[in-house]
Design an enzyme around this catalytic site. Structure first.
Site, PDB file in Angstrom:
ATOM      1  N   ARG A  38      17.055  -3.158   0.430  1.00  0.00           N
ATOM      2  CA  ARG A  38      16.531  -2.348   1.532  1.00  0.00           C
ATOM      3  C   ARG A  38      17.611  -2.221   2.592  1.00  0.00           C
ATOM      4  O   ARG A  38      18.331  -3.188   2.864  1.00  0.00           O
ATOM      5  CB  ARG A  38      15.268  -2.971   2.129  1.00  0.00           C
ATOM      6  CG  ARG A  38      14.054  -2.794   1.236  1.00  0.00           C
ATOM      7  CD  ARG A  38      12.804  -3.373   1.877  1.00  0.00           C
ATOM      8  NE  ARG A  38      11.639  -3.129   1.044  1.00  0.00           N
ATOM      9  CZ  ARG A  38      10.816  -2.092   1.177  1.00  0.00           C
ATOM     10  NH1 ARG A  38      11.040  -1.201   2.116  1.00  0.00           N
ATOM     11  NH2 ARG A  38       9.773  -1.941   0.383  1.00  0.00           N
TER      12      ARG A  38
ATOM     13  N   HIS B 231      15.492  -4.998  -5.774  1.00  0.00           N
ATOM     14  CA  HIS B 231      16.076  -3.818  -5.133  1.00  0.00           C
ATOM     15  C   HIS B 231      16.538  -4.188  -3.724  1.00  0.00           C
ATOM     16  O   HIS B 231      16.152  -5.216  -3.179  1.00  0.00           O
ATOM     17  CB  HIS B 231      15.067  -2.661  -5.077  1.00  0.00           C
ATOM     18  CG  HIS B 231      13.828  -2.981  -4.297  1.00  0.00           C
ATOM     19  ND1 HIS B 231      12.654  -3.378  -4.893  1.00  0.00           N
ATOM     20  CD2 HIS B 231      13.583  -2.987  -2.963  1.00  0.00           C
ATOM     21  CE1 HIS B 231      11.744  -3.606  -3.968  1.00  0.00           C
ATOM     22  NE2 HIS B 231      12.286  -3.377  -2.785  1.00  0.00           N
TER      23      HIS B 231
ATOM     24  N   GLY C 114      13.419  -9.627  -2.451  1.00  0.00           N
ATOM     25  CA  GLY C 114      13.379 -10.522  -3.605  1.00  0.00           C
ATOM     26  C   GLY C 114      12.867  -9.913  -4.885  1.00  0.00           C
ATOM     27  O   GLY C 114      12.639 -10.613  -5.870  1.00  0.00           O
ATOM     28  N   LYS C 115      12.686  -8.573  -4.899  1.00  0.00           N
ATOM     29  CA  LYS C 115      12.064  -7.928  -6.057  1.00  0.00           C
ATOM     30  C   LYS C 115      13.043  -7.112  -6.889  1.00  0.00           C
ATOM     31  O   LYS C 115      12.635  -6.256  -7.670  1.00  0.00           O
ATOM     32  CB  LYS C 115      10.908  -7.048  -5.582  1.00  0.00           C
ATOM     33  CG  LYS C 115       9.797  -7.852  -4.904  1.00  0.00           C
ATOM     34  CD  LYS C 115       8.719  -6.936  -4.355  1.00  0.00           C
ATOM     35  CE  LYS C 115       7.641  -7.735  -3.629  1.00  0.00           C
ATOM     36  NZ  LYS C 115       6.641  -6.852  -3.005  1.00  0.00           N
TER      37      LYS C 115
ATOM     38  N   VAL D   2       0.836  -1.205   0.000  1.00  0.00           N
ATOM     39  CA  VAL D   2       0.000   0.000   0.000  1.00  0.00           C
ATOM     40  C   VAL D   2       0.873   1.258   0.000  1.00  0.00           C
ATOM     41  O   VAL D   2       0.595   2.233  -0.706  1.00  0.00           O
ATOM     42  CB  VAL D   2      -0.930  -0.009   1.239  1.00  0.00           C
ATOM     43  CG1 VAL D   2      -1.706   1.295   1.350  1.00  0.00           C
ATOM     44  CG2 VAL D   2      -1.880  -1.197   1.163  1.00  0.00           C
TER      45      VAL D   2
ATOM     46  N   LYS E  48      15.856   2.479   0.586  1.00  0.00           N
ATOM     47  CA  LYS E  48      15.750   1.526  -0.516  1.00  0.00           C
ATOM     48  C   LYS E  48      16.820   1.880  -1.545  1.00  0.00           C
ATOM     49  O   LYS E  48      17.092   3.060  -1.782  1.00  0.00           O
ATOM     50  CB  LYS E  48      14.354   1.600  -1.146  1.00  0.00           C
ATOM     51  CG  LYS E  48      14.168   0.691  -2.356  1.00  0.00           C
ATOM     52  CD  LYS E  48      12.789   0.871  -2.992  1.00  0.00           C
ATOM     53  CE  LYS E  48      11.768  -0.019  -2.343  1.00  0.00           C
ATOM     54  NZ  LYS E  48      10.508  -0.099  -3.131  1.00  0.00           N
TER      55      LYS E  48
END
Length: 317
Positions: free
Chosen positions: A227, A225, A222-223, A108, A188
């Site tokens: 953190r 990028h 896992g996307k 969100v 990020k």
């Protein structure tokens, strides 16, 4: 996190679906309704205000009994719902795909950040509808492309070189699902382009992280990028990543979990995610977060560790 079915509903037109955003009065009506258990997974007809989300998603919304959900009565909820519909209506979703699409769990806060980028006249997403829709399709897991700097959720840029951009996340200022802990601080890192990265640019990033963010762990969801999070929040991230990984596999949304560059990722996190991908239980995987790891030899022998104390970051202390 919330399912796409919390924001919009499908309407069949010819051989594909058009997606329509919910209005907050329909949601409010659904939240007060008594619904049979057998109908909990069906879209709710409020009669007066139109279609509302399935009652099984009640906990996704902020109410007197649940303060952890979305503030669905804000204008930001409507903006996010409209943005999702614009993206879904730009592609063809057939009857065989619609249930799978609506079951996707999305961030969100990521989507609110894309709305903020869209409204910023200085941002490239304000000027390019194509890039905006691409960013949303990546955010909702429809596109297999990774989130690069141009399509990122955004924030405040604190570091950039030829290969990477590091953002300070601004979730404390959000309207839809703000983080209430005033001590929250998280970053990020996105790649500027999805292509091989030179060793010198990786070395620059590692040096920046080592000296300016030495109180933080570098992890990945896992996307594609990175953190940068406080060590105290790592266990919480592990719970979320594991739950999302299992949920996606269960619902058939099998996305490749990208472990990223082992030289940049915190050793213990790399071990945790590798164990998760092998199918181990959460308890077994989480033990690796607190296990003392053997230090690997420095992959960059030229990276100096000779710095004066006043040059070492105090961030996170």
């Amino acid at each position: 996190m919330a399912e796409l079915a919390c924001f919009c509903y499908p309407h069949l037109e010819n051989d594909s679906y058009k997606f329509i955003p919910f209005n907050n009065l329909a949601i409010k009506c659904m939240l007060t309704a008594k619904v049979d258990r057998k109908d909990q997974d069906k879209f709710y007809n409020s009669i007066i205000y139109g279609i509302a989300p399935p009652p099984q998603f009640k906990k996704r919304y902020n109410t007197n009994d649940n303060s952890r959900g979305m503030n669905y009565e804000t204008s930001m909820f409507n903006k996010v719902a409209v943005l999702i519909c614009e993206a879904l209506n730009s592609i063809k979703v057939t009857q065989s795909d619609v249930a799978n699409v609506l079951s996707r769990v999305v961030s969100v806060r990521h989507l609110e950040n894309l709305v903020l980028r869209r409204e910023n006249h200085q941002d490239v997403l304000f000027h390019s509808k194509e890039l905006l829709l691409k960013s949303v399709l990546i955010a909702i897991g429809h596109s297999k492309e990774i989130e690069t700097t141009a399509t990122a959720e955004g924030g405040e840029i604190v570091f950039q070189n030829a290969a990477f951009t590091m953002w300070k996340l601004t979730y404390l200022e959000h309207k839809l699902m703000p983080i209430l802990d005033q001590n929250f601080i998280e970053y990020k890192i996105t790649v500027n382009e999805d292509k091989p990265i030179s060793e010198s640019h990786v070395k620059e990033l590692i040096a920046e992280l080592r000296w300016q963010y030495n109180k933080f762990a570098v992890i990945t969801h896992g996307k594609g990028h990175y953190r940068v999070v406080k060590y105290s929040s790592v266990a919480n991230h592990a719970d979320r990543v594991y739950a999302t990984f299992k949920s996606n596999n269960k619902n058939g949304n099998v996305l490749e979990f990208n472990l990223l560059d082992q030289r940049i990722i915190w050793q213990n996190w790399y071990a945790f995610t590798s164990s998760m991908k092998q199918g181990n239980t959460l308890d077994i995987c989480k033990k690796l977060l607190f296990q003392k790891m053997k230090r690997e030899s420095n992959p960059f022998k030229g990276l100096s560790t000779d710095r004066k104390m006043d040059e070492v970051s105090q961030i996170g202390i």
